[in-house]
Motif scaffolding. Structure first.
Motif, mmCIF file in Angstrom:
data_model
loop_
_atom_site.group_PDB
_atom_site.id
_atom_site.type_symbol
_atom_site.label_atom_id
_atom_site.label_comp_id
_atom_site.label_asym_id
_atom_site.label_seq_id
_atom_site.Cartn_x
_atom_site.Cartn_y
_atom_site.Cartn_z
ATOM 1 N N ALA A 214 0.829 -1.211 0.000
ATOM 2 C CA ALA A 214 0.000 0.000 0.000
ATOM 3 C C ALA A 214 0.860 1.257 0.000
ATOM 4 C CB ALA A 214 -0.937 -0.003 1.212
ATOM 5 N N GLU A 215 1.955 1.242 0.771
ATOM 6 C CA GLU A 215 2.830 2.408 0.818
ATOM 7 C C GLU A 215 3.486 2.667 -0.538
ATOM 8 O OE1 GLU A 215 4.224 2.038 5.522
ATOM 9 O OE2 GLU A 215 5.450 1.194 3.903
ATOM 10 N N LEU A 216 3.929 1.622 -1.197
ATOM 11 C CA LEU A 216 4.584 1.796 -2.491
ATOM 12 C C LEU A 216 3.622 2.339 -3.537
ATOM 13 C CD1 LEU A 216 6.779 -1.432 -2.656
ATOM 14 C CD2 LEU A 216 7.548 0.910 -2.273
ATOM 15 N N ILE A 217 2.388 1.827 -3.529
ATOM 16 C CA ILE A 217 1.399 2.310 -4.491
ATOM 17 C C ILE A 217 1.084 3.780 -4.234
ATOM 18 C CG2 ILE A 217 -0.992 2.079 -5.264
ATOM 19 C CD1 ILE A 217 -0.693 -0.953 -4.634
ATOM 20 N N ALA A 218 0.890 4.134 -2.957
ATOM 21 C CA ALA A 218 0.570 5.520 -2.619
ATOM 22 C C ALA A 218 1.730 6.463 -2.955
ATOM 23 C CB ALA A 218 0.218 5.624 -1.136
ATOM 24 N N ARG A 219 2.959 5.980 -2.810
ATOM 25 C CA ARG A 219 4.139 6.820 -2.994
ATOM 26 C C ARG A 219 4.469 7.040 -4.465
ATOM 27 N NH1 ARG A 219 8.646 3.884 -0.350
ATOM 28 N NH2 ARG A 219 7.227 4.100 1.437
ATOM 29 N N HIS A 220 4.215 6.036 -5.296
ATOM 30 C CA HIS A 220 4.705 6.099 -6.672
ATOM 31 C C HIS A 220 3.601 6.151 -7.727
ATOM 32 C CE1 HIS A 220 8.871 5.425 -5.455
ATOM 33 N NE2 HIS A 220 8.423 4.498 -4.619
ATOM 34 N N CYS A 221 2.340 6.044 -7.323
ATOM 35 C CA CYS A 221 1.250 6.047 -8.298
ATOM 36 C C CYS A 221 0.088 6.883 -7.796
ATOM 37 C CB CYS A 221 0.748 4.621 -8.562
ATOM 38 S SG CYS A 221 1.842 3.649 -9.595
ATOM 39 N N THR A 222 -0.803 7.208 -8.712
ATOM 40 C CA THR A 222 -2.077 7.793 -8.327
ATOM 41 C C THR A 222 -3.016 6.675 -7.876
ATOM 42 O OG1 THR A 222 -2.771 7.623 -10.634
ATOM 43 C CG2 THR A 222 -1.861 9.734 -9.917
ATOM 44 N N ARG A 223 -4.177 7.051 -7.364
ATOM 45 C CA ARG A 223 -5.096 6.038 -6.838
ATOM 46 C C ARG A 223 -5.666 5.166 -7.947
ATOM 47 N NH1 ARG A 223 -10.565 5.597 -5.261
ATOM 48 N NH2 ARG A 223 -11.028 7.581 -6.271
ATOM 49 N N GLU A 224 -5.891 5.736 -9.137
ATOM 50 C CA GLU A 224 -6.485 4.981 -10.238
ATOM 51 C C GLU A 224 -5.711 5.202 -11.529
ATOM 52 O OE1 GLU A 224 -11.146 4.632 -8.837
ATOM 53 O OE2 GLU A 224 -10.606 6.209 -10.276
ATOM 54 N N VAL A 225 -5.960 4.322 -12.483
ATOM 55 C CA VAL A 225 -5.346 4.418 -13.807
ATOM 56 C C VAL A 225 -6.450 4.249 -14.847
ATOM 57 C CG1 VAL A 225 -3.654 3.466 -15.417
ATOM 58 C CG2 VAL A 225 -3.198 3.406 -12.950
ATOM 59 N N LEU A 226 -6.458 5.137 -15.826
ATOM 60 C CA LEU A 226 -7.394 5.059 -16.946
ATOM 61 C C LEU A 226 -6.634 4.527 -18.153
ATOM 62 C CD1 LEU A 226 -10.039 5.705 -18.516
ATOM 63 C CD2 LEU A 226 -9.168 8.064 -18.764
ATOM 64 N N TYR A 259 -2.780 8.456 -15.447
ATOM 65 C CA TYR A 259 -2.714 8.263 -13.992
ATOM 66 C C TYR A 259 -3.458 9.418 -13.329
ATOM 67 C CZ TYR A 259 0.825 4.732 -14.935
ATOM 68 O OH TYR A 259 1.477 3.613 -15.387
ATOM 69 N N ALA A 260 -4.483 9.085 -12.550
ATOM 70 C CA ALA A 260 -5.319 10.110 -11.930
ATOM 71 C C ALA A 260 -5.911 9.562 -10.643
ATOM 72 C CB ALA A 260 -6.442 10.540 -12.876
ATOM 73 N N ASP A 261 -6.201 10.434 -9.704
ATOM 74 C CA ASP A 261 -6.834 9.991 -8.455
ATOM 75 C C ASP A 261 -8.271 9.564 -8.695
ATOM 76 O OD1 ASP A 261 -4.661 10.219 -6.749
ATOM 77 O OD2 ASP A 261 -4.987 12.361 -6.438
ATOM 78 N N ASP A 262 -8.930 10.152 -9.706
ATOM 79 C CA ASP A 262 -10.290 9.777 -10.063
ATOM 80 C C ASP A 262 -10.328 9.457 -11.548
ATOM 81 O OD1 ASP A 262 -13.053 9.703 -10.768
ATOM 82 O OD2 ASP A 262 -13.542 10.886 -8.995
ATOM 83 N N GLY A 263 -10.341 8.162 -11.861
ATOM 84 C CA GLY A 263 -10.313 7.744 -13.250
ATOM 85 C C GLY A 263 -11.552 8.127 -14.025
ATOM 86 N N GLU A 264 -12.717 8.126 -13.373
ATOM 87 C CA GLU A 264 -13.956 8.506 -14.057
ATOM 88 C C GLU A 264 -13.947 9.974 -14.439
ATOM 89 O OE1 GLU A 264 -16.158 6.598 -15.195
ATOM 90 O OE2 GLU A 264 -15.720 4.705 -14.181
#
Length: 301
Positions: A214-226, A259-264
């Motif tokens: 979870a830490e790695l995802i939060a640190r290196h990516c946004t919450r969602e991917v479109l 890469y975006a926090d809200d993919g929709e």
């Protein structure tokens, strides 16, 4: 445990990595081929010498205490090394003799491990008759005959179907609950997320990231991917038009990743810009996105 710091030689397979693993923890090594994962595991297993730096396994020095360390380790290699001419039970009994246990102790432990691996009904069958999943469970059972403190697993579920993978995950989770420390390498990102408390991502012999999934995802990516797909002849033009949407845009040969926090919301912005993809998929960012962000998408042989 601490891995060695490299001595500066140009052919170093592992160069200056540093980490500690705690008792009862599931610790994963991720990285492309040639990143140094297997070399690190071999040093921990006290079968490859440390050329520089400092390494302690179970409080002992592999250079001086190799036999004592190996007696407290279990090892599950990537390729099964079972004796196919023996039965399932005989594989456990013969392997147990290498540790010098009395026959009665080995027989008792073998019976317990057959139950643990769900192979009791196959005990008297030849190994060559087993499915791939059964062989992996037997390999893991065999590695536990000495009741190790640390279990080393190299790609434990490679080539298995989903049902066999999930059964192995459940068995490994039980071992962790019993206090066994798990060290594993895997190319399956979902496996790392399921099993590992902490992960290091290695590349070119060095650690490039460390943390919980979870830490790695939060640190290196946004919450969602479109994920967006377009005809090949439109890909470059569309990528230029979508540059301001989301936190980051990545153009792959077959699709665009936003890469975006809200993919929709990002997809709505794509439509507002008059762009109509062939397909659009919004998904949660995962370890695979972290892995490819940190180590790149170039194929490594």
């Amino acid at each position: 445990m601490h891995t060695p710091r490299g001595a500066g030689a140009p052919t170093e397979a592992v160069a200056g990595i540093d980490f500690t693993v705690h008792r009862g923890e599931a610790f994963g090594f991720l990285g492309p081929n040639g990143a140094g994962k297997s070399t690190t595991m071999r040093m921990i297993a006290a079968v490859s010498p440390v050329s520089g730096g400092w390494l302690r396994v179970l409080g002992m020095d592999p250079a001086a205490d190799g036999p004592a360390i190996r007696a407290r380790l279990g090892s599950v290699p990537q390729d099964d090394t079972l004796d196919t001419e023996l039965t399932v039970r005989e594989n456990l009994l013969v392997y147990g003799r290498y540790f010098g246990f009395p026959r009665a102790v080995i027989r008792e432990r073998a019976a317990q491990l057959l139950d643990f691996a769900r192979l009791a009904d196959k005990a008297d069958e030849q190994v060559e008759a087993l499915s791939g999943g059964m062989r992996r469970r037997l390999t893991i059972a065999r590695s536990l005959i000495n009741r190790p403190d640390i279990l080393l697993l190299d790609e434990p579920t490679t080539g298995l179907d989903p049902q066999a993978r999930h059964l192995l995950w459940e068995r490994l989770f039980r071992l962790k609950q019993q206090g066994v420390t798990l060290l594993l390498t895997t190319h399956y990102m979902d496996e790392a997320e399921q099993l590992c408390d902490r992960i290091v991502v290695m590349d070119h012999g060095r650690i490039v990231a460390e943390g919980s999934p979870a830490e790695l995802i939060a640190r290196h990516c946004t919450r969602e991917v479109l994920e967006l797909r377009f005809p090949p002849d439109r890909q470059q033009d569309v990528a230029a038009r979508l540059g301001g949407i989301g936190d980051r845009l990545e153009a792959l040969p077959d699709r665009l990743l936003v890469y975006a926090d809200d993919g929709e919301d990002a997809l709505a912005a794509v439509h507002r810009g008059g762009v109509e993809p062939l397909t659009a998929l919004v998904r949660r960012a995962g370890l695979e996105d972290v892995f490819l962000t940190l180590t790149g998408r170039t194929l490594v042989d």
